[in-house]
Design a protein around this motif. Structure first.
Motif, PDB file in Angstrom:
ATOM      1  N   PHE A   8     -55.208 -10.288  57.699  1.00 31.08           N
ATOM      2  CA  PHE A   8     -53.879  -9.673  57.796  1.00 31.08           C
ATOM      3  C   PHE A   8     -53.979  -8.222  58.272  1.00 31.08           C
ATOM      4  O   PHE A   8     -53.102  -7.739  58.990  1.00 31.08           O
ATOM      5  CB  PHE A   8     -53.140  -9.738  56.450  1.00 31.08           C
ATOM      6  N   ALA A   9     -55.050  -7.526  57.877  1.00 31.97           N
ATOM      7  CA  ALA A   9     -55.231  -6.129  58.318  1.00 31.97           C
ATOM      8  C   ALA A   9     -55.391  -6.070  59.838  1.00 31.97           C
ATOM      9  O   ALA A   9     -54.847  -5.181  60.498  1.00 31.97           O
ATOM     10  CB  ALA A   9     -56.448  -5.513  57.624  1.00 31.97           C
ATOM     11  N   VAL A  10     -56.114  -7.047  60.402  1.00 29.42           N
ATOM     12  CA  VAL A  10     -56.278  -7.103  61.857  1.00 29.42           C
ATOM     13  C   VAL A  10     -54.940  -7.423  62.524  1.00 29.42           C
ATOM     14  O   VAL A  10     -54.554  -6.788  63.508  1.00 29.42           O
ATOM     15  CB  VAL A  10     -57.359  -8.134  62.254  1.00 29.42           C
ATOM     16  N   MET A  11     -54.211  -8.398  61.974  1.00 34.13           N
ATOM     17  CA  MET A  11     -52.891  -8.736  62.549  1.00 34.13           C
ATOM     18  C   MET A  11     -51.991  -7.504  62.570  1.00 34.13           C
ATOM     19  O   MET A  11     -51.282  -7.243  63.538  1.00 34.13           O
ATOM     20  CB  MET A  11     -52.214  -9.830  61.711  1.00 34.13           C
ATOM     21  N   GLU A  12     -52.034  -6.749  61.483  1.00 34.79           N
ATOM     22  CA  GLU A  12     -51.189  -5.562  61.355  1.00 34.79           C
ATOM     23  C   GLU A  12     -51.614  -4.488  62.363  1.00 34.79           C
ATOM     24  O   GLU A  12     -50.776  -3.856  62.998  1.00 34.79           O
ATOM     25  CB  GLU A  12     -51.292  -5.018  59.926  1.00 34.79           C
ATOM     26  N   ALA A  13     -52.924  -4.302  62.496  1.00 34.86           N
ATOM     27  CA  ALA A  13     -53.438  -3.242  63.377  1.00 34.86           C
ATOM     28  C   ALA A  13     -53.263  -3.579  64.857  1.00 34.86           C
ATOM     29  O   ALA A  13     -53.131  -2.678  65.683  1.00 34.86           O
ATOM     30  CB  ALA A  13     -54.914  -2.991  63.068  1.00 34.86           C
ATOM     31  N   PHE A  14     -53.241  -4.874  65.171  1.00 34.95           N
ATOM     32  CA  PHE A  14     -53.239  -5.268  66.579  1.00 34.95           C
ATOM     33  C   PHE A  14     -51.843  -5.611  67.108  1.00 34.95           C
ATOM     34  O   PHE A  14     -51.693  -6.021  68.256  1.00 34.95           O
ATOM     35  CB  PHE A  14     -54.186  -6.458  66.796  1.00 34.95           C
ATOM     36  N   THR A  15     -50.823  -5.485  66.248  1.00 32.95           N
ATOM     37  CA  THR A  15     -49.442  -5.729  66.702  1.00 32.95           C
ATOM     38  C   THR A  15     -48.576  -4.546  66.252  1.00 32.95           C
ATOM     39  O   THR A  15     -49.056  -3.647  65.556  1.00 32.95           O
ATOM     40  CB  THR A  15     -48.880  -7.042  66.104  1.00 32.95           C
ATOM     41  N   ASP A  16     -47.300  -4.568  66.638  1.00 37.79           N
ATOM     42  CA  ASP A  16     -46.404  -3.476  66.230  1.00 37.79           C
ATOM     43  C   ASP A  16     -45.808  -3.726  64.850  1.00 37.79           C
ATOM     44  O   ASP A  16     -45.486  -2.791  64.125  1.00 37.79           O
ATOM     45  CB  ASP A  16     -45.259  -3.320  67.243  1.00 37.79           C
ATOM     46  N   SER A  17     -45.608  -4.992  64.529  1.00 36.04           N
ATOM     47  CA  SER A  17     -45.069  -5.304  63.189  1.00 36.04           C
ATOM     48  C   SER A  17     -45.557  -6.669  62.735  1.00 36.04           C
ATOM     49  O   SER A  17     -45.818  -7.561  63.550  1.00 36.04           O
ATOM     50  CB  SER A  17     -43.538  -5.271  63.211  1.00 36.04           C
ATOM     51  N   LEU A  18     -45.686  -6.788  61.438  1.00 35.14           N
ATOM     52  CA  LEU A  18     -46.162  -8.039  60.829  1.00 35.14           C
ATOM     53  C   LEU A  18     -45.294  -8.349  59.623  1.00 35.14           C
ATOM     54  O   LEU A  18     -45.114  -7.511  58.741  1.00 35.14           O
ATOM     55  CB  LEU A  18     -47.623  -7.882  60.370  1.00 35.14           C
ATOM     56  N   GLU A  19     -44.744  -9.553  59.637  1.00 33.07           N
ATOM     57  CA  GLU A  19     -43.913  -9.991  58.521  1.00 33.07           C
ATOM     58  C   GLU A  19     -44.488 -11.305  58.000  1.00 33.07           C
ATOM     59  O   GLU A  19     -44.857 -12.177  58.793  1.00 33.07           O
ATOM     60  CB  GLU A  19     -42.486 -10.208  59.039  1.00 33.07           C
ATOM     61  N   ILE A  20     -44.580 -11.429  56.683  1.00 25.95           N
ATOM     62  CA  ILE A  20     -45.117 -12.654  56.088  1.00 25.95           C
ATOM     63  C   ILE A  20     -44.086 -13.226  55.131  1.00 25.95           C
ATOM     64  O   ILE A  20     -43.661 -12.544  54.197  1.00 25.95           O
ATOM     65  CB  ILE A  20     -46.433 -12.370  55.327  1.00 25.95           C
ATOM     66  N   GLU A  21     -43.684 -14.460  55.399  1.00 20.73           N
ATOM     67  CA  GLU A  21     -42.754 -15.153  54.502  1.00 20.73           C
ATOM     68  C   GLU A  21     -43.528 -16.305  53.870  1.00 20.73           C
ATOM     69  O   GLU A  21     -44.060 -17.162  54.578  1.00 20.73           O
ATOM     70  CB  GLU A  21     -41.553 -15.697  55.280  1.00 20.73           C
ATOM     71  N   SER A  22     -43.603 -16.305  52.552  1.00 23.34           N
ATOM     72  CA  SER A  22     -44.390 -17.350  51.907  1.00 23.34           C
ATOM     73  C   SER A  22     -44.021 -17.483  50.438  1.00 23.34           C
ATOM     74  O   SER A  22     -43.556 -16.521  49.816  1.00 23.34           O
ATOM     75  CB  SER A  22     -45.888 -17.023  52.016  1.00 23.34           C
ATOM     76  N   ALA A  23     -44.228 -18.656  49.911  1.00 22.80           N
ATOM     77  CA  ALA A  23     -44.077 -18.902  48.475  1.00 22.80           C
ATOM     78  C   ALA A  23     -44.995 -20.069  48.135  1.00 22.80           C
ATOM     79  O   ALA A  23     -45.216 -20.949  48.981  1.00 22.80           O
ATOM     80  CB  ALA A  23     -42.637 -19.239  48.128  1.00 22.80           C
ATOM     81  N   PRO A  24     -45.546 -20.077  46.916  1.00 28.94           N
ATOM     82  CA  PRO A  24     -46.449 -21.167  46.550  1.00 28.94           C
ATOM     83  C   PRO A  24     -45.812 -22.543  46.778  1.00 28.94           C
ATOM     84  O   PRO A  24     -44.684 -22.781  46.350  1.00 28.94           O
ATOM     85  CB  PRO A  24     -46.709 -20.914  45.057  1.00 28.94           C
ATOM     86  N   GLY A  25     -46.523 -23.395  47.489  1.00 29.52           N
ATOM     87  CA  GLY A  25     -46.054 -24.759  47.745  1.00 29.52           C
ATOM     88  C   GLY A  25     -45.049 -24.879  48.875  1.00 29.52           C
ATOM     89  O   GLY A  25     -44.598 -25.984  49.200  1.00 29.52           O
ATOM     90  N   GLU A  26     -44.673 -23.762  49.440  1.00 27.82           N
ATOM     91  CA  GLU A  26     -43.626 -23.804  50.482  1.00 27.82           C
ATOM     92  C   GLU A  26     -44.101 -23.345  51.859  1.00 27.82           C
ATOM     93  O   GLU A  26     -43.293 -23.048  52.733  1.00 27.82           O
ATOM     94  CB  GLU A  26     -42.419 -22.974  50.024  1.00 27.82           C
ATOM     95  N   GLY A  27     -45.384 -23.235  52.029  1.00 28.99           N
ATOM     96  CA  GLY A  27     -45.911 -22.860  53.339  1.00 28.99           C
ATOM     97  C   GLY A  27     -45.802 -21.365  53.612  1.00 28.99           C
ATOM     98  O   GLY A  27     -45.301 -20.596  52.793  1.00 28.99           O
ATOM     99  N   THR A  28     -46.289 -20.998  54.778  1.00 29.66           N
ATOM    100  CA  THR A  28     -46.310 -19.583  55.169  1.00 29.66           C
ATOM    101  C   THR A  28     -45.838 -19.453  56.611  1.00 29.66           C
ATOM    102  O   THR A  28     -46.204 -20.259  57.466  1.00 29.66           O
ATOM    103  CB  THR A  28     -47.745 -19.016  55.046  1.00 29.66           C
ATOM    104  N   THR A  29     -45.013 -18.446  56.837  1.00 29.95           N
ATOM    105  CA  THR A  29     -44.607 -18.112  58.199  1.00 29.95           C
ATOM    106  C   THR A  29     -45.011 -16.668  58.465  1.00 29.95           C
ATOM    107  O   THR A  29     -44.645 -15.767  57.723  1.00 29.95           O
ATOM    108  CB  THR A  29     -43.078 -18.271  58.376  1.00 29.95           C
ATOM    109  N   VAL A  30     -45.808 -16.485  59.505  1.00 31.18           N
ATOM    110  CA  VAL A  30     -46.246 -15.141  59.910  1.00 31.18           C
ATOM    111  C   VAL A  30     -45.529 -14.785  61.206  1.00 31.18           C
ATOM    112  O   VAL A  30     -45.551 -15.556  62.165  1.00 31.18           O
ATOM    113  CB  VAL A  30     -47.781 -15.116  60.134  1.00 31.18           C
ATOM    114  N   ILE A  31     -44.847 -13.644  61.190  1.00 32.74           N
ATOM    115  CA  ILE A  31     -44.102 -13.209  62.379  1.00 32.74           C
ATOM    116  C   ILE A  31     -44.667 -11.871  62.845  1.00 32.74           C
ATOM    117  O   ILE A  31     -44.692 -10.896  62.079  1.00 32.74           O
ATOM    118  CB  ILE A  31     -42.592 -13.065  62.075  1.00 32.74           C
TER     119      ILE A  31
END
Lengths: 144, 101
Positions: free
Chosen positions: A110-133
């Motif tokens: 996640f640190a690399v994703m954050e450093a290599f893009t302008d913004s990073l958003e993570i939507e997630s909850a246990p058992g409900e999957g993860t969406t990285v934007i």
């Protein structure tokens, strides 16, 4: 939104390279610099790898969705899984934290994703999957 | 991942050619660890000039080999980094423990 594409592929590690190549091919339409493309490839690789290792625990039949949207010079990349989800997003984002130290993971995804893009958003909850934007403005240094 | 290795005394020089991501990490790790089974190896240089892509999975491979070498009092040196690989190394503080040429 000017243009978009969406791909769904199985959670196979060989698709890490496919996902970053597909993203780079789409992003190339926005006239990015070589460095921007390189950053994007790395960020997407991290997100897809996280889905394969952490969300699905190497369940090879699970599916990952990669969506790229272009608006002007801005590219939005969404990587979505329907896996186990993240209980503590803040902890997961912390550099060097890994939930799987036995796999010799660096904990820098996640640190690399954050450093290599302008913004990073993570939507997630246990058992409900993860969406990285992730969003990144392209072509900044090309003078266009 | 393709590996070209040469050894002189306690020094092992390894050139990696390919993409170093999660997909190739296990194979790369196994090949490097096979070479490191030779306990006379004290100094390992990993040449990354042939690595066209690396992400944090590759960083894990590098740090893991550093741990193996440091446990036997050895050193790890990296060389031939592209700008993108150098960026990952710098942001993760790798150069504090791994030498670069």
């Amino acid at each position: 939104m000017d243009n978009w594409m969406e791909l769904t592929f199985p959670s196979l590690s060989i698709n890490e390279g496919f996902a970053r190549s597909a993203t780079a091919a789409f992003a190339a339409l926005l006239d990015p610099t070589i460095d921007e493309l390189s950053d994007l490839r790395t960020a997407v690789s991290e997100a897809v790898t996280n889905a394969i290792i952490h969300a699905y625990g190497n369940d090879r039949s699970a599916m990952i969705t990669l969506r790229c949207e272009a608006e002007g010079k801005k590219l939005r990349v969404t990587v979505k899984d329907t896996g186990c989800g993240i209980a503590d997003i803040e902890l997961a984002r912390r550099p060097f934290y890994t939930s799987k130290p036995e796999l010799e993971r660096s904990g820098m995804g996640f640190a690399v994703m954050e450093a290599f893009t302008d913004s990073l958003e993570i939507e997630s909850a246990p058992g409900e999957g993860t969406t990285v934007i992730m969003e990144k403005e392209l072509g900044r240094a090309s003078g266009n | 991942m393709e590996i070209n290795a040469s050894k002189r005394g306690p020094r092992l020089h390894v050139k990696l050619v390919g993409e170093l991501d999660h997909h190739s990490a296990e194979q790369t790790r196994n090949m490097l660890d096979t070479l490191l089974k030779d306990i006379t190896v004290r100094d390992l240089t990993i040449d990354l000039s042939g690595v066209s892509f690396m992400d944090s999975a590759g960083l894990g491979v590098i740090l893991g080999r550093y741990r193996i070498l440091s446990m036997r009092g050895g050193h790890l040196t990296v060389t031939g980094m592209s700008g993108a690989i150098d960026k990952i190394f710098r942001m993760s503080g790798v150069y504090a423990i791994v030498d670069r040429v």
